[in-house]
Scaffold this motif. Sequence first.
Motif, PDB file in Angstrom:
ATOM      1  N   PRO A 234     -13.503  -1.952 -48.747  1.00  0.00           N
ATOM      2  CA  PRO A 234     -13.843  -2.889 -47.863  1.00  0.00           C
ATOM      3  C   PRO A 234     -13.852  -4.267 -48.485  1.00  0.00           C
ATOM      4  O   PRO A 234     -14.848  -5.027 -48.666  1.00  0.00           O
ATOM      5  CB  PRO A 234     -15.101  -2.554 -47.543  1.00  0.00           C
ATOM      6  CG  PRO A 234     -15.741  -1.869 -48.650  1.00  0.00           C
ATOM      7  CD  PRO A 234     -14.500  -0.984 -49.338  1.00  0.00           C
ATOM      8  N   ALA A 235     -12.465  -4.686 -49.147  1.00  0.00           N
ATOM      9  CA  ALA A 235     -12.501  -6.069 -49.794  1.00  0.00           C
ATOM     10  C   ALA A 235     -11.016  -6.321 -49.833  1.00  0.00           C
ATOM     11  O   ALA A 235     -10.007  -5.345 -49.618  1.00  0.00           O
ATOM     12  CB  ALA A 235     -12.759  -5.814 -51.201  1.00  0.00           C
TER      13      ALA A 235
ATOM     14  N   GLY B 161      -9.584  -3.984 -44.901  1.00  0.00           N
ATOM     15  CA  GLY B 161     -10.050  -4.406 -46.285  1.00  0.00           C
ATOM     16  C   GLY B 161      -8.696  -4.609 -47.147  1.00  0.00           C
ATOM     17  O   GLY B 161      -7.857  -5.485 -46.841  1.00  0.00           O
TER      18      GLY B 161
ATOM     19  N   ARG C 246     -19.569  -1.776 -51.702  1.00  0.00           N
ATOM     20  CA  ARG C 246     -20.653  -1.668 -50.629  1.00  0.00           C
ATOM     21  C   ARG C 246     -21.808  -2.325 -50.911  1.00  0.00           C
ATOM     22  O   ARG C 246     -22.357  -3.171 -49.992  1.00  0.00           O
ATOM     23  CB  ARG C 246     -21.197  -0.137 -50.736  1.00  0.00           C
ATOM     24  CG  ARG C 246     -20.669   0.763 -49.601  1.00  0.00           C
ATOM     25  CD  ARG C 246     -21.333   2.244 -49.547  1.00  0.00           C
ATOM     26  NE  ARG C 246     -21.557   2.824 -50.873  1.00  0.00           N
ATOM     27  CZ  ARG C 246     -20.666   3.785 -51.581  1.00  0.00           C
ATOM     28  NH1 ARG C 246     -19.627   3.977 -50.797  1.00  0.00           N
ATOM     29  NH2 ARG C 246     -21.266   4.266 -52.343  1.00  0.00           N
TER      30      ARG C 246
ATOM     31  N   GLN D 174     -21.690  -5.334 -52.603  1.00  0.00           N
ATOM     32  CA  GLN D 174     -21.303  -6.747 -52.146  1.00  0.00           C
ATOM     33  C   GLN D 174     -21.404  -7.134 -50.822  1.00  0.00           C
ATOM     34  O   GLN D 174     -22.028  -8.051 -50.439  1.00  0.00           O
ATOM     35  CB  GLN D 174     -19.644  -6.913 -52.734  1.00  0.00           C
ATOM     36  CG  GLN D 174     -19.527  -6.931 -54.298  1.00  0.00           C
ATOM     37  CD  GLN D 174     -20.143  -8.081 -55.087  1.00  0.00           C
ATOM     38  OE1 GLN D 174     -20.842  -8.869 -54.593  1.00  0.00           O
ATOM     39  NE2 GLN D 174     -19.746  -7.991 -56.253  1.00  0.00           N
ATOM     40  N   LYS D 175     -20.972  -5.896 -50.022  1.00  0.00           N
ATOM     41  CA  LYS D 175     -20.823  -6.286 -48.439  1.00  0.00           C
ATOM     42  C   LYS D 175     -22.225  -6.291 -48.094  1.00  0.00           C
ATOM     43  O   LYS D 175     -22.686  -7.154 -47.127  1.00  0.00           O
ATOM     44  CB  LYS D 175     -20.246  -5.030 -47.817  1.00  0.00           C
ATOM     45  CG  LYS D 175     -19.750  -5.354 -46.566  1.00  0.00           C
ATOM     46  CD  LYS D 175     -18.680  -4.378 -46.048  1.00  0.00           C
ATOM     47  CE  LYS D 175     -18.088  -4.600 -44.767  1.00  0.00           C
ATOM     48  NZ  LYS D 175     -16.693  -4.911 -44.667  1.00  0.00           N
TER      49      LYS D 175
ATOM     50  N   SER E  31     -23.882  -9.800 -48.714  1.00  0.00           N
ATOM     51  CA  SER E  31     -23.229 -11.182 -47.953  1.00  0.00           C
ATOM     52  C   SER E  31     -23.627 -11.277 -46.653  1.00  0.00           C
ATOM     53  O   SER E  31     -24.249 -10.578 -46.161  1.00  0.00           O
ATOM     54  CB  SER E  31     -21.503 -10.937 -48.006  1.00  0.00           C
ATOM     55  OG  SER E  31     -21.064  -9.916 -47.389  1.00  0.00           O
TER      56      SER E  31
END
Length: 135
Positions: A12-13, A94, A129, A131-132, A135
Amino acid sequence: MTKAIQQSVTFPASARELFETYVDSRKHTASTGMPAKISRKVGGKFSGFGGMIGGRNLMLVPGQMIVQAWRSAAWKKTDANSILTITFTDTKSGGRVDLVHVNVPAHDHRGVTEGWKKYYWKPWRAYFRKQKKES
């Protein structure tokens, strides 16, 4: 010659975030949990996992591709460097990492194959995960 190691993994990036996580020493260290020093220059050296892996950058296409001469400290001095190619592409959800790792010595082929999953992709999943969530 051993069979090429080929792995594709989604995260997811974005492709750029994935590229930066690999080439930024601080992010590489944070995402794997082990010390890493990565040069951002072609010909520059890199090391990961406290010196357990290392080599030099053969080609860098910012945000898209990394090609490295790569080796493990556990390999015999007579073992040639392997060549690692990682490409980063954006997906709808992502980004995707496509890895091709060639010329890995037979005595460590299984270890390296599983090592990418255990020491990179699994901790990267947890890292992104986290990082998400932040944010």
